[in-house]
Design a protein around this motif. Sequence first.
Motif, PDB file in Angstrom:
ATOM      1  N   PRO A 181      35.071  51.211  66.809  1.00 28.61           N
ATOM      2  CA  PRO A 181      35.906  52.124  66.975  1.00 28.61           C
ATOM      3  C   PRO A 181      36.077  53.286  65.614  1.00 28.61           C
ATOM      4  CG  PRO A 181      37.116  50.233  66.932  1.00 28.61           C
ATOM      5  CD  PRO A 181      35.566  50.011  66.665  1.00 28.61           C
ATOM      6  N   LEU A 182      35.334  52.794  64.534  1.00 31.32           N
ATOM      7  CA  LEU A 182      35.572  53.768  63.566  1.00 31.32           C
ATOM      8  C   LEU A 182      34.654  54.938  63.630  1.00 31.32           C
ATOM      9  CD1 LEU A 182      35.587  51.531  60.229  1.00 31.32           C
ATOM     10  CD2 LEU A 182      37.274  52.809  61.330  1.00 31.32           C
ATOM     11  N   THR A 183      33.606  54.917  64.586  1.00 33.69           N
ATOM     12  CA  THR A 183      32.868  55.998  65.107  1.00 33.69           C
ATOM     13  C   THR A 183      33.146  56.756  66.335  1.00 33.69           C
ATOM     14  OG1 THR A 183      31.076  54.686  66.170  1.00 33.69           O
ATOM     15  CG2 THR A 183      30.825  55.079  63.905  1.00 33.69           C
ATOM     16  N   ALA A 184      33.841  55.828  67.200  1.00 30.82           N
ATOM     17  CA  ALA A 184      34.363  56.414  68.438  1.00 30.82           C
ATOM     18  C   ALA A 184      35.881  57.232  68.259  1.00 30.82           C
ATOM     19  CB  ALA A 184      34.640  55.226  69.598  1.00 30.82           C
ATOM     20  N   ILE A 185      36.712  56.726  67.276  1.00 31.10           N
ATOM     21  CA  ILE A 185      37.813  57.594  67.312  1.00 31.10           C
ATOM     22  C   ILE A 185      37.874  58.882  66.843  1.00 31.10           C
ATOM     23  CG2 ILE A 185      40.179  57.617  65.828  1.00 31.10           C
ATOM     24  CD1 ILE A 185      40.457  54.568  66.333  1.00 31.10           C
ATOM     25  N   PRO A 186      36.996  59.294  66.035  1.00 27.85           N
ATOM     26  CA  PRO A 186      36.745  60.578  65.525  1.00 27.85           C
ATOM     27  C   PRO A 186      36.356  61.507  66.899  1.00 27.85           C
ATOM     28  CG  PRO A 186      35.897  59.333  63.663  1.00 27.85           C
ATOM     29  CD  PRO A 186      36.380  58.473  64.889  1.00 27.85           C
ATOM     30  N   ALA A 187      35.443  60.896  67.533  1.00 28.61           N
ATOM     31  CA  ALA A 187      34.959  61.762  68.686  1.00 28.61           C
ATOM     32  C   ALA A 187      36.157  62.032  69.666  1.00 28.61           C
ATOM     33  CB  ALA A 187      33.978  60.890  69.437  1.00 28.61           C
ATOM     34  N   ALA A 188      36.899  60.836  69.818  1.00 28.45           N
ATOM     35  CA  ALA A 188      38.470  60.934  70.680  1.00 28.45           C
ATOM     36  C   ALA A 188      39.212  61.912  70.156  1.00 28.45           C
ATOM     37  CB  ALA A 188      38.919  59.783  70.826  1.00 28.45           C
ATOM     38  N   ILE A 189      39.321  62.221  68.800  1.00 31.66           N
ATOM     39  CA  ILE A 189      40.094  63.242  68.395  1.00 31.66           C
ATOM     40  C   ILE A 189      39.628  64.388  68.431  1.00 31.66           C
ATOM     41  CG2 ILE A 189      40.870  64.251  66.139  1.00 31.66           C
ATOM     42  CD1 ILE A 189      40.979  61.281  64.884  1.00 31.66           C
ATOM     43  N   GLU A 190      38.202  64.828  68.267  1.00 27.25           N
ATOM     44  CA  GLU A 190      37.761  65.897  68.795  1.00 27.25           C
ATOM     45  C   GLU A 190      37.893  66.268  70.030  1.00 27.25           C
ATOM     46  OE1 GLU A 190      33.578  68.520  68.167  1.00 27.25           O
ATOM     47  OE2 GLU A 190      33.550  66.429  67.746  1.00 27.25           O
ATOM     48  N   SER A 191      37.686  65.183  71.226  1.00 31.14           N
ATOM     49  CA  SER A 191      37.985  65.662  72.526  1.00 31.14           C
ATOM     50  C   SER A 191      39.536  65.991  72.935  1.00 31.14           C
ATOM     51  CB  SER A 191      37.607  64.239  73.291  1.00 31.14           C
ATOM     52  OG  SER A 191      37.813  64.577  74.592  1.00 31.14           O
ATOM     53  N   SER A 192      40.301  65.427  72.058  1.00 35.67           N
ATOM     54  CA  SER A 192      41.751  65.789  72.292  1.00 35.67           C
ATOM     55  C   SER A 192      42.115  66.989  71.900  1.00 35.67           C
ATOM     56  CB  SER A 192      42.595  64.537  71.682  1.00 35.67           C
ATOM     57  OG  SER A 192      42.580  63.259  72.089  1.00 35.67           O
ATOM     58  N   VAL A 193      41.654  67.468  70.709  1.00 41.14           N
ATOM     59  CA  VAL A 193      41.858  68.753  70.134  1.00 41.14           C
ATOM     60  C   VAL A 193      41.118  69.761  71.252  1.00 41.14           C
ATOM     61  CG1 VAL A 193      41.145  70.263  68.170  1.00 41.14           C
ATOM     62  CG2 VAL A 193      42.049  68.045  67.727  1.00 41.14           C
ATOM     63  N   ARG A 194      39.847  69.661  71.795  1.00 39.83           N
ATOM     64  CA  ARG A 194      39.481  70.561  72.639  1.00 39.83           C
ATOM     65  C   ARG A 194      40.264  70.562  73.836  1.00 39.83           C
ATOM     66  NH1 ARG A 194      34.915  72.859  72.168  1.00 39.83           N
ATOM     67  NH2 ARG A 194      34.213  71.496  70.694  1.00 39.83           N
ATOM     68  N   ALA A 195      40.891  69.420  74.231  1.00 33.97           N
ATOM     69  CA  ALA A 195      41.697  69.635  75.622  1.00 33.97           C
ATOM     70  C   ALA A 195      42.947  70.572  75.410  1.00 33.97           C
ATOM     71  CB  ALA A 195      42.479  68.280  75.890  1.00 33.97           C
ATOM     72  N   ILE A 196      43.380  70.864  74.185  1.00 35.87           N
ATOM     73  CA  ILE A 196      44.258  71.584  73.810  1.00 35.87           C
ATOM     74  C   ILE A 196      43.725  73.006  73.477  1.00 35.87           C
ATOM     75  CG2 ILE A 196      46.151  72.264  72.378  1.00 35.87           C
ATOM     76  CD1 ILE A 196      46.565  68.984  72.062  1.00 35.87           C
ATOM     77  N   LEU A 197      42.886  73.417  72.686  1.00 39.53           N
ATOM     78  CA  LEU A 197      42.329  74.292  71.971  1.00 39.53           C
ATOM     79  C   LEU A 197      41.164  75.175  72.726  1.00 39.53           C
ATOM     80  CD1 LEU A 197      44.125  73.506  69.700  1.00 39.53           C
ATOM     81  CD2 LEU A 197      42.515  74.221  68.152  1.00 39.53           C
ATOM     82  N   ASP A 198      40.488  74.196  73.561  1.00 41.25           N
ATOM     83  CA  ASP A 198      39.263  74.647  74.253  1.00 41.25           C
ATOM     84  C   ASP A 198      38.310  75.334  73.501  1.00 41.25           C
ATOM     85  OD1 ASP A 198      38.224  74.680  76.929  1.00 41.25           O
ATOM     86  OD2 ASP A 198      38.720  76.662  77.339  1.00 41.25           O
ATOM     87  N   ASP A 199      37.860  76.557  73.764  1.00 37.94           N
ATOM     88  CA  ASP A 199      36.992  77.367  73.096  1.00 37.94           C
ATOM     89  C   ASP A 199      37.105  77.548  71.267  1.00 37.94           C
ATOM     90  OD1 ASP A 199      35.315  77.113  75.262  1.00 37.94           O
ATOM     91  OD2 ASP A 199      35.627  79.327  75.856  1.00 37.94           O
ATOM     92  N   ALA A 200      38.763  77.384  71.325  1.00 38.57           N
ATOM     93  CA  ALA A 200      39.014  77.694  69.809  1.00 38.57           C
ATOM     94  C   ALA A 200      38.706  76.450  68.839  1.00 38.57           C
ATOM     95  CB  ALA A 200      40.367  78.304  69.727  1.00 38.57           C
ATOM     96  N   THR A 201      38.422  75.268  69.602  1.00 38.27           N
ATOM     97  CA  THR A 201      38.224  74.032  68.783  1.00 38.27           C
ATOM     98  C   THR A 201      37.426  74.298  67.588  1.00 38.27           C
ATOM     99  OG1 THR A 201      38.592  72.961  70.809  1.00 38.27           O
ATOM    100  CG2 THR A 201      37.616  71.600  69.018  1.00 38.27           C
ATOM    101  N   PRO A 202      37.672  73.861  66.283  1.00 39.43           N
ATOM    102  CA  PRO A 202      37.043  74.144  65.200  1.00 39.43           C
ATOM    103  C   PRO A 202      36.058  72.868  65.054  1.00 39.43           C
ATOM    104  CG  PRO A 202      39.044  73.415  64.575  1.00 39.43           C
ATOM    105  CD  PRO A 202      39.087  73.522  65.916  1.00 39.43           C
ATOM    106  N   PRO A 203      35.011  72.917  64.362  1.00 41.58           N
ATOM    107  CA  PRO A 203      34.204  71.807  64.120  1.00 41.58           C
ATOM    108  C   PRO A 203      34.762  70.769  63.376  1.00 41.58           C
ATOM    109  CG  PRO A 203      33.339  73.788  62.788  1.00 41.58           C
ATOM    110  CD  PRO A 203      34.653  74.450  63.525  1.00 41.58           C
ATOM    111  N   PRO A 204      34.195  69.517  63.681  1.00 42.05           N
ATOM    112  CA  PRO A 204      34.884  68.375  63.018  1.00 42.05           C
ATOM    113  C   PRO A 204      34.777  68.451  61.605  1.00 42.05           C
ATOM    114  CG  PRO A 204      33.272  67.629  64.581  1.00 42.05           C
ATOM    115  CD  PRO A 204      33.152  69.173  64.425  1.00 42.05           C
ATOM    116  N   PRO A 205      35.841  68.180  61.016  1.00 42.24           N
ATOM    117  CA  PRO A 205      36.050  68.195  59.324  1.00 42.24           C
ATOM    118  C   PRO A 205      34.895  66.894  58.857  1.00 42.24           C
ATOM    119  CG  PRO A 205      38.029  67.140  60.160  1.00 42.24           C
ATOM    120  CD  PRO A 205      37.147  67.826  61.495  1.00 42.24           C
ATOM    121  N   VAL A 206      34.477  67.228  57.594  1.00 43.88           N
ATOM    122  CA  VAL A 206      33.290  66.267  57.155  1.00 43.88           C
ATOM    123  C   VAL A 206      34.511  65.546  56.353  1.00 43.88           C
ATOM    124  CG1 VAL A 206      31.812  66.046  55.565  1.00 43.88           C
ATOM    125  CG2 VAL A 206      31.673  68.131  56.902  1.00 43.88           C
ATOM    126  N   SER A 207      34.152  64.061  56.630  1.00 38.88           N
ATOM    127  CA  SER A 207      34.764  63.013  55.673  1.00 38.88           C
ATOM    128  C   SER A 207      34.011  61.984  55.484  1.00 38.88           C
ATOM    129  CB  SER A 207      36.047  62.690  56.667  1.00 38.88           C
ATOM    130  OG  SER A 207      35.732  61.772  57.451  1.00 38.88           O
TER     131      SER A 207
END
Length: 169
Positions: free
Chosen positions: A49-75
């Motif tokens: 889950p620690l690697t899959a949840i960040p991907a789920a976050i990015e997917s969720s952001v993309r579902a709202i922002l579409d092409d305006a989705t920024p790259p994932p933050p570095v952490s």
Amino acid sequence: VYGASGVGKTSVLKAGVVHHLRRIARKSWQEKGNPKVVVVEFASWAGDPLTAIPAAIESSVRAILDDATPPPPVSSGHLDEVLHAWAKRLDCVLLVILDQFDEYFLYHAHDRGGGTFAADLIRAVKQQDLRANFLISIREDSYTKLDVFKDEIKNLYGNYLRIEHLDRA
């Protein structure tokens, strides 16, 4: 959120909660330039889950922002840091729905200590300044398995909703 197997917990969450909050987020994004809330649904417990949840976050952001989705933050990879970085970048609150959480116990029942999802979840939930909320959806017959978190998460059972079998109404 808990209830018997097959009552419709996931359906209520996906068709109701997620759909409604994403509509609000899209409208806020269009009108104000930030989504206000990003709902992240996660139910893939077989892997890490620690690697899959960040991907789920990015997917969720993309579902709202579409092409305006920024790259994932570095952490560093800690759940709270990933959530904090996204919330700051988008100026929003994240609602992380951990659906079918009973499967977490199926695949990760003995995961404890540093570097595990259990440790990171506890760390994230305890941070009062983290702009994230968590909703756990679990089968009723697994509900008491959440006790493994009760010593660390003080108000674990403070807010719950039992879902009964859904009917047309």
